[in-house]
Scaffold this motif. Structure first.
Motif, PDB file in Angstrom:
ATOM      1  N   PRO A  45      -4.948   7.269 -14.533  1.00  0.00           N
ATOM      2  CA  PRO A  45      -4.535   7.709 -13.195  1.00  0.00           C
ATOM      3  C   PRO A  45      -3.117   7.226 -12.869  1.00  0.00           C
ATOM      4  CG  PRO A  45      -6.685   6.633 -13.140  1.00  0.00           C
ATOM      5  CD  PRO A  45      -6.076   6.343 -14.471  1.00  0.00           C
ATOM      6  N   ARG A  46      -2.441   7.984 -12.021  1.00  0.00           N
ATOM      7  CA  ARG A  46      -1.112   7.582 -11.566  1.00  0.00           C
ATOM      8  C   ARG A  46      -1.226   6.437 -10.569  1.00  0.00           C
ATOM      9  NH1 ARG A  46       3.564   9.582 -12.172  1.00  0.00           N
ATOM     10  NH2 ARG A  46       2.796  11.589 -12.954  1.00  0.00           N
ATOM     11  N   VAL A  47      -0.362   5.434 -10.753  1.00  0.00           N
ATOM     12  CA  VAL A  47      -0.276   4.308  -9.825  1.00  0.00           C
ATOM     13  C   VAL A  47       1.204   4.157  -9.454  1.00  0.00           C
ATOM     14  CG1 VAL A  47      -0.802   1.873  -9.430  1.00  0.00           C
ATOM     15  CG2 VAL A  47      -2.227   3.208 -10.995  1.00  0.00           C
ATOM     16  N   PRO A  48       1.685   4.927  -8.487  1.00  0.00           N
ATOM     17  CA  PRO A  48       3.122   4.933  -8.190  1.00  0.00           C
ATOM     18  C   PRO A  48       3.675   3.541  -7.899  1.00  0.00           C
ATOM     19  CG  PRO A  48       2.031   6.723  -7.035  1.00  0.00           C
ATOM     20  CD  PRO A  48       0.949   5.861  -7.622  1.00  0.00           C
ATOM     21  N   GLY A  49       4.705   3.177  -8.645  1.00  0.00           N
ATOM     22  CA  GLY A  49       5.336   1.878  -8.452  1.00  0.00           C
ATOM     23  C   GLY A  49       4.455   0.698  -8.786  1.00  0.00           C
ATOM     24  N   GLY A  50       3.283   0.948  -9.382  1.00  0.00           N
ATOM     25  CA  GLY A  50       2.340  -0.131  -9.667  1.00  0.00           C
ATOM     26  C   GLY A  50       1.563  -0.590  -8.455  1.00  0.00           C
ATOM     27  N   ALA A 110       7.005  14.780 -19.228  1.00  0.00           N
ATOM     28  CA  ALA A 110       7.240  14.727 -17.788  1.00  0.00           C
ATOM     29  C   ALA A 110       7.503  13.276 -17.412  1.00  0.00           C
ATOM     30  CB  ALA A 110       6.010  15.255 -17.039  1.00  0.00           C
ATOM     31  N   LEU A 111       7.705  13.031 -16.120  1.00  0.00           N
ATOM     32  CA  LEU A 111       7.843  11.651 -15.675  1.00  0.00           C
ATOM     33  C   LEU A 111       6.530  10.912 -15.894  1.00  0.00           C
ATOM     34  CD1 LEU A 111       9.493   9.433 -14.177  1.00  0.00           C
ATOM     35  CD2 LEU A 111       8.386  10.226 -12.084  1.00  0.00           C
ATOM     36  N   ARG A 112       6.606   9.780 -16.562  1.00  0.00           N
ATOM     37  CA  ARG A 112       5.412   8.968 -16.772  1.00  0.00           C
ATOM     38  C   ARG A 112       5.217   8.029 -15.574  1.00  0.00           C
ATOM     39  NH1 ARG A 112       3.943   8.993 -22.266  1.00  0.00           N
ATOM     40  NH2 ARG A 112       4.263  11.128 -22.999  1.00  0.00           N
ATOM     41  N   THR A 113       6.079   7.032 -15.454  1.00  0.00           N
ATOM     42  CA  THR A 113       5.901   6.045 -14.386  1.00  0.00           C
ATOM     43  C   THR A 113       7.252   5.557 -13.873  1.00  0.00           C
ATOM     44  OG1 THR A 113       5.920   4.156 -15.904  1.00  0.00           O
ATOM     45  CG2 THR A 113       3.785   5.165 -15.449  1.00  0.00           C
ATOM     46  N   VAL A 114       7.209   4.931 -12.705  1.00  0.00           N
ATOM     47  CA  VAL A 114       8.353   4.179 -12.183  1.00  0.00           C
ATOM     48  C   VAL A 114       7.842   2.765 -11.925  1.00  0.00           C
ATOM     49  CG1 VAL A 114      10.131   4.007 -10.413  1.00  0.00           C
ATOM     50  CG2 VAL A 114       9.298   6.263 -11.114  1.00  0.00           C
ATOM     51  N   LYS A 115       8.143   1.859 -12.838  1.00  0.00           N
ATOM     52  CA  LYS A 115       7.698   0.474 -12.698  1.00  0.00           C
ATOM     53  C   LYS A 115       8.471  -0.222 -11.584  1.00  0.00           C
ATOM     54  CE  LYS A 115       7.170  -2.174 -16.239  1.00  0.00           C
ATOM     55  NZ  LYS A 115       7.377  -2.907 -17.514  1.00  0.00           N
ATOM     56  N   SER A 116       7.881  -1.274 -11.055  1.00  0.00           N
ATOM     57  CA  SER A 116       8.617  -2.069 -10.067  1.00  0.00           C
ATOM     58  C   SER A 116       8.128  -3.510 -10.099  1.00  0.00           C
ATOM     59  CB  SER A 116       8.444  -1.498  -8.660  1.00  0.00           C
ATOM     60  OG  SER A 116       7.146  -1.761  -8.166  1.00  0.00           O
ATOM     61  N   VAL A 127      16.035  -8.808  -3.113  1.00  0.00           N
ATOM     62  CA  VAL A 127      17.029  -8.457  -2.089  1.00  0.00           C
ATOM     63  C   VAL A 127      16.807  -7.045  -1.533  1.00  0.00           C
ATOM     64  CG1 VAL A 127      18.792 -10.044  -2.925  1.00  0.00           C
ATOM     65  CG2 VAL A 127      18.675  -7.731  -3.888  1.00  0.00           C
ATOM     66  N   GLN A 128      15.917  -6.266  -2.144  1.00  0.00           N
ATOM     67  CA  GLN A 128      15.560  -4.941  -1.635  1.00  0.00           C
ATOM     68  C   GLN A 128      14.067  -4.715  -1.848  1.00  0.00           C
ATOM     69  OE1 GLN A 128      17.682  -3.079   0.002  1.00  0.00           O
ATOM     70  NE2 GLN A 128      19.668  -3.954  -0.609  1.00  0.00           N
ATOM     71  N   ASP A 129      13.504  -3.770  -1.092  1.00  0.00           N
ATOM     72  CA  ASP A 129      12.086  -3.435  -1.212  1.00  0.00           C
ATOM     73  C   ASP A 129      11.901  -2.492  -2.398  1.00  0.00           C
ATOM     74  OD1 ASP A 129       9.440  -2.795  -0.958  1.00  0.00           O
ATOM     75  OD2 ASP A 129       9.571  -2.020   1.094  1.00  0.00           O
ATOM     76  N   SER A 130      11.817  -3.061  -3.578  1.00  0.00           N
ATOM     77  CA  SER A 130      11.760  -2.270  -4.803  1.00  0.00           C
ATOM     78  C   SER A 130      10.471  -1.469  -4.937  1.00  0.00           C
ATOM     79  CB  SER A 130      11.928  -3.181  -6.023  1.00  0.00           C
ATOM     80  OG  SER A 130      11.002  -4.245  -5.998  1.00  0.00           O
ATOM     81  N   VAL A 131       9.373  -1.980  -4.383  1.00  0.00           N
ATOM     82  CA  VAL A 131       8.099  -1.273  -4.513  1.00  0.00           C
ATOM     83  C   VAL A 131       8.124   0.058  -3.764  1.00  0.00           C
ATOM     84  CG1 VAL A 131       5.619  -1.352  -4.099  1.00  0.00           C
ATOM     85  CG2 VAL A 131       6.809  -3.414  -4.840  1.00  0.00           C
ATOM     86  N   SER A 132       8.513   0.027  -2.508  1.00  0.00           N
ATOM     87  CA  SER A 132       8.506   1.261  -1.723  1.00  0.00           C
ATOM     88  C   SER A 132       9.488   2.280  -2.297  1.00  0.00           C
ATOM     89  CB  SER A 132       8.838   0.973  -0.256  1.00  0.00           C
ATOM     90  OG  SER A 132      10.169   0.496  -0.111  1.00  0.00           O
ATOM     91  N   PHE A 133      10.607   1.811  -2.824  1.00  0.00           N
ATOM     92  CA  PHE A 133      11.557   2.746  -3.416  1.00  0.00           C
ATOM     93  C   PHE A 133      11.007   3.332  -4.713  1.00  0.00           C
ATOM     94  CE2 PHE A 133      15.971   3.508  -5.358  1.00  0.00           C
ATOM     95  CZ  PHE A 133      16.039   4.773  -4.790  1.00  0.00           C
ATOM     96  N   ALA A 134      10.339   2.505  -5.518  1.00  0.00           N
ATOM     97  CA  ALA A 134       9.723   3.004  -6.743  1.00  0.00           C
ATOM     98  C   ALA A 134       8.665   4.049  -6.433  1.00  0.00           C
ATOM     99  CB  ALA A 134       9.117   1.845  -7.537  1.00  0.00           C
ATOM    100  N   VAL A 135       7.867   3.810  -5.402  1.00  0.00           N
ATOM    101  CA  VAL A 135       6.847   4.781  -4.994  1.00  0.00           C
ATOM    102  C   VAL A 135       7.509   6.085  -4.567  1.00  0.00           C
ATOM    103  CG1 VAL A 135       5.078   5.289  -3.265  1.00  0.00           C
ATOM    104  CG2 VAL A 135       5.153   3.032  -4.340  1.00  0.00           C
ATOM    105  N   ARG A 136       8.587   5.977  -3.814  1.00  0.00           N
ATOM    106  CA  ARG A 136       9.319   7.173  -3.377  1.00  0.00           C
ATOM    107  C   ARG A 136       9.848   7.971  -4.564  1.00  0.00           C
ATOM    108  NH1 ARG A 136      15.048   7.225   0.061  1.00  0.00           N
ATOM    109  NH2 ARG A 136      15.270   9.521   0.141  1.00  0.00           N
TER     110      ARG A 136
END
Length: 234
Positions: A45-50, A110-116, A127-136
């Motif tokens: 299953p997809r888990v966006p940004g982990g 296709a795009l597999r994942t965006v890790k964060s 210094v930035q909210d990497s999780v929310s950006f990875a999910v986006r």
């Protein structure tokens, strides 16, 4: 037929299994799962940004226990369930879908994942909210068919815990935004991504990625990763 199916899916962007399109796909696409050794399937299953909810973790456990599946955390921050029979896949996906889990396209070009990493929300170095950006980013490009698989990551600081510089496109947070890296690959011939832009905001990152990914899809050869494609650009 898989090539034609991929082209049509990219043009029309409809549900890949609707209206008879399933017959155009290869085995993994039709099953929304990876065929493994011995003819069994794995479900990823997809888990966006982990980022995953407690309800989703519980359902993954229930499903794995019910069908006797081997469970493994992948290097891409997802949970892989191994050992499913093909006839079980519709029921498995129905159960996982009940908590919002969908196919992670672990089988697709296709795009597999965006890790964060956990970023500024939890980490004292972030210094930035990497999780929310990875999910986006992951939700924006998921399902886009491409010449080869694409991987991405977002790191919340220069310590680079998400390994963004080894991805097809990766972002590393700075105090003023993100540094954008393009054209990195792992695999048999690892390539370090090249720094493309510095200290840009999220919207600008997305603008650049839209154009980069679009040009890659338009001009790369079939089964060509971003690194060799980028290396031969004029």
């Amino acid at each position: 037929k898989p090539a034609v199916g991929s082209i049509l899916a990219s043009i029309y962007n409809g549900v890949i299994l609707d209206e008879g399109r399933d017959s155009l796909q290869d085995t993994n696409d039709r099953s929304l799962a990876n065929m493994q050794r011995g003819g069994s399937y794995s479900v990823v299953p997809r888990v966006p940004g982990g980022e995953i909810t407690a309800e989703q973790l519980i359902q993954l456990g229930k499903t794995a226990k019910k069908y006797g599946l081997y469970s493994k955390i992948t290097g891409a921050q997802r949970v892989d369930l191994f050992g499913a029979a093909k006839y079980q896949l519709p029921d498995i996906w129905e159960e996982l879908g009940s908590v919002g889990l969908e196919s992670g396209h672990a089988y697709g070009k296709a795009l597999r994942t965006v890790k964060s990493c956990v970023g500024s929300t939890w980490c004292r170095y972030g210094v930035q909210d990497s999780v929310s950006f990875a999910v986006r980013v992951e939700n924006r490009y998921k399902g886009v068919r491409s010449p080869h698989k694409m991987k991405s990551a977002v790191s919340g600081c220069i310590r680079e815990c998400a390994e963004a510089q080894g991805k097809d496109f990766g972002m590393i947070a700075t105090e003023n935004g993100y540094n954008l890296y393009l054209g990195g690959n792992g695999g048999t011939n690892p390539v370090h991504a090249q720094l493309f832009a510095t200290n840009i905001d999220e919207d600008t990152v997305i603008k650049y990625l839209d154009r980069y990914i679009g040009y890659y899809i338009l001009t790369a050869d079939r089964l060509e990763r971003t690194a060799p494609w980028q290396a031969r650009l004029p």
